[in-house]
Design a protein around this motif. Structure first.
Motif, PDB file in Angstrom:
ATOM      1  N   UNK A 293       0.841  -1.192   0.000  1.00  0.00           N
ATOM      2  CA  UNK A 293       0.000   0.000   0.000  1.00  0.00           C
ATOM      3  C   UNK A 293       0.881   1.249   0.000  1.00  0.00           C
ATOM      4  N   UNK A 294       0.253   2.399  -0.220  1.00  0.00           N
ATOM      5  CA  UNK A 294       1.007   3.650  -0.227  1.00  0.00           C
ATOM      6  C   UNK A 294       1.659   3.901   1.127  1.00  0.00           C
ATOM      7  N   UNK A 295       0.926   3.634   2.213  1.00  0.00           N
ATOM      8  CA  UNK A 295       1.486   3.823   3.548  1.00  0.00           C
ATOM      9  C   UNK A 295       2.663   2.879   3.787  1.00  0.00           C
ATOM     10  N   UNK A 296       2.536   1.639   3.346  1.00  0.00           N
ATOM     11  CA  UNK A 296       3.629   0.688   3.511  1.00  0.00           C
ATOM     12  C   UNK A 296       4.863   1.141   2.736  1.00  0.00           C
ATOM     13  N   UNK A 297       4.649   1.715   1.563  1.00  0.00           N
ATOM     14  CA  UNK A 297       5.771   2.227   0.773  1.00  0.00           C
ATOM     15  C   UNK A 297       6.462   3.384   1.495  1.00  0.00           C
ATOM     16  N   UNK A 298       5.674   4.231   2.146  1.00  0.00           N
ATOM     17  CA  UNK A 298       6.255   5.347   2.885  1.00  0.00           C
ATOM     18  C   UNK A 298       7.082   4.845   4.071  1.00  0.00           C
ATOM     19  N   UNK A 299       6.555   3.859   4.770  1.00  0.00           N
ATOM     20  CA  UNK A 299       7.287   3.289   5.902  1.00  0.00           C
ATOM     21  C   UNK A 299       8.562   2.610   5.406  1.00  0.00           C
ATOM     22  N   UNK A 300       8.454   1.879   4.300  1.00  0.00           N
ATOM     23  CA  UNK A 300       9.623   1.215   3.724  1.00  0.00           C
ATOM     24  C   UNK A 300      10.700   2.227   3.350  1.00  0.00           C
TER      25      UNK A 300
ATOM     26  N   UNK B  87       7.131   8.716  12.838  1.00  0.00           N
ATOM     27  CA  UNK B  87       5.882   9.172  13.442  1.00  0.00           C
ATOM     28  C   UNK B  87       5.715  10.678  13.274  1.00  0.00           C
ATOM     29  N   UNK B  88       6.794  11.408  13.492  1.00  0.00           N
ATOM     30  CA  UNK B  88       6.761  12.861  13.324  1.00  0.00           C
ATOM     31  C   UNK B  88       6.563  13.241  11.861  1.00  0.00           C
ATOM     32  N   UNK B  89       7.202  12.495  10.984  1.00  0.00           N
ATOM     33  CA  UNK B  89       7.156  12.814   9.556  1.00  0.00           C
ATOM     34  C   UNK B  89       5.805  12.491   8.928  1.00  0.00           C
ATOM     35  N   UNK B  90       5.201  11.368   9.341  1.00  0.00           N
ATOM     36  CA  UNK B  90       3.966  10.904   8.702  1.00  0.00           C
ATOM     37  C   UNK B  90       2.710  11.186   9.533  1.00  0.00           C
ATOM     38  N   UNK B  91       2.893  11.751  10.733  1.00  0.00           N
ATOM     39  CA  UNK B  91       1.762  12.063  11.616  1.00  0.00           C
ATOM     40  C   UNK B  91       0.956  10.812  11.971  1.00  0.00           C
TER      41      UNK B  91
END
Length: 220
Positions: free
Chosen positions: A144-151, A164-168
């Motif tokens: 997912x898009x969120x998983x890609x951001x975390x990756x 956490x700070x970056x993605x709220x």
């Protein structure tokens, strides 16, 4: 939590129970073959990849050892100094639940073994970078898009607090995304042929054959 350890170094086998009191090490072996003869019950096998030495020159090791244990129904957490990312990815393709470097702090390694015993996938930093390449080159499209951001953040060494700070998002939410992501990646590696990985990474035909398991891991 019950664990078995397979390592050709006697000092490592015998010291792990004292160094990791939170784990019940119920068996210690220098060879995978001996473990499979005994078939002890355990939640995870902590496996060194390099088991051949002068006293056991024919010991099964590496990806083949991972596959033998997985096919026998064991969860495997690789514990090794191996750093080559293709070898580590091949271990996951063979069905390893986790991979931990022997250079990791003891407390971190113990936590990783507990996670692997519970079926949670443990991915080393070397493979995180490889996963990101597969995503960018559209070989791995199930995230997912969120998983890609975390990756992307994890590939750059960001902590959960920084993400956490970056993605709220809360750290617990981010850890949940990461657990789902690593499970998906593990399944993808087990079901993908070396030829597909080679094409995605721009490698030559056959470059991964010496590392990759010959057949997909059996569903567990």
């Amino acid at each position: 939590m019950r664990a078995l350890v397979v390592d050709d170094a006697t000092v490592i086998r015998e010291s792990m129970p004292a160094l990791m009191p939170g784990i019940d090490f119920v068996g210690q072996y220098s060879r995978v073959e001996t473990l499979l003869e005994d078939r002890p019950v355990a939640d995870v096998v902590v496996l060194d990849l390099h088991l051949v030495n002068s006293t056991q020159p024919s010991a099964r090791q590496g990806v083949a050892a991972v596959r033998m244990l997985v096919d026998a129904g064991y969860r495997v957490c690789v514990y090794s100094q191996e750093e080559r990312r293709f070898v580590l990815a091949a271990c996951m393709a063979a069905g390893a639940t986790g991979i931990v470097s022997k250079s990791a702090p003891t407390a971190e390694a113990q936590e990783a073994f507990v996670d692997a015993a519970a079926g949670r996938v443990v991915v080393p930093q070397a493979i995180i970078g490889l996963i990101e390449v597969l995503v960018r080159r559209k070989s791995l499209t199930i995230l997912s898009q969120r998983q890609r951001q975390v990756l992307a953040g994890r590939a750059r060494g960001l902590t959960y607090a920084e993400l956490s700070t970056q993605l709220y998002l809360s750290e617990s939410t981010l850890r949940g995304y990461w657990r789902d992501l690593t499970t998906n990646v593990s399944t993808h590696l087990q079901q993908t042929t070396p030829a597909e990985i080679e094409r995605a990474l721009g490698l030559g035909p056959g470059d991964l054959l010496e590392f990759w398991p010959e057949s997909p891991a059996r569903p567990r």
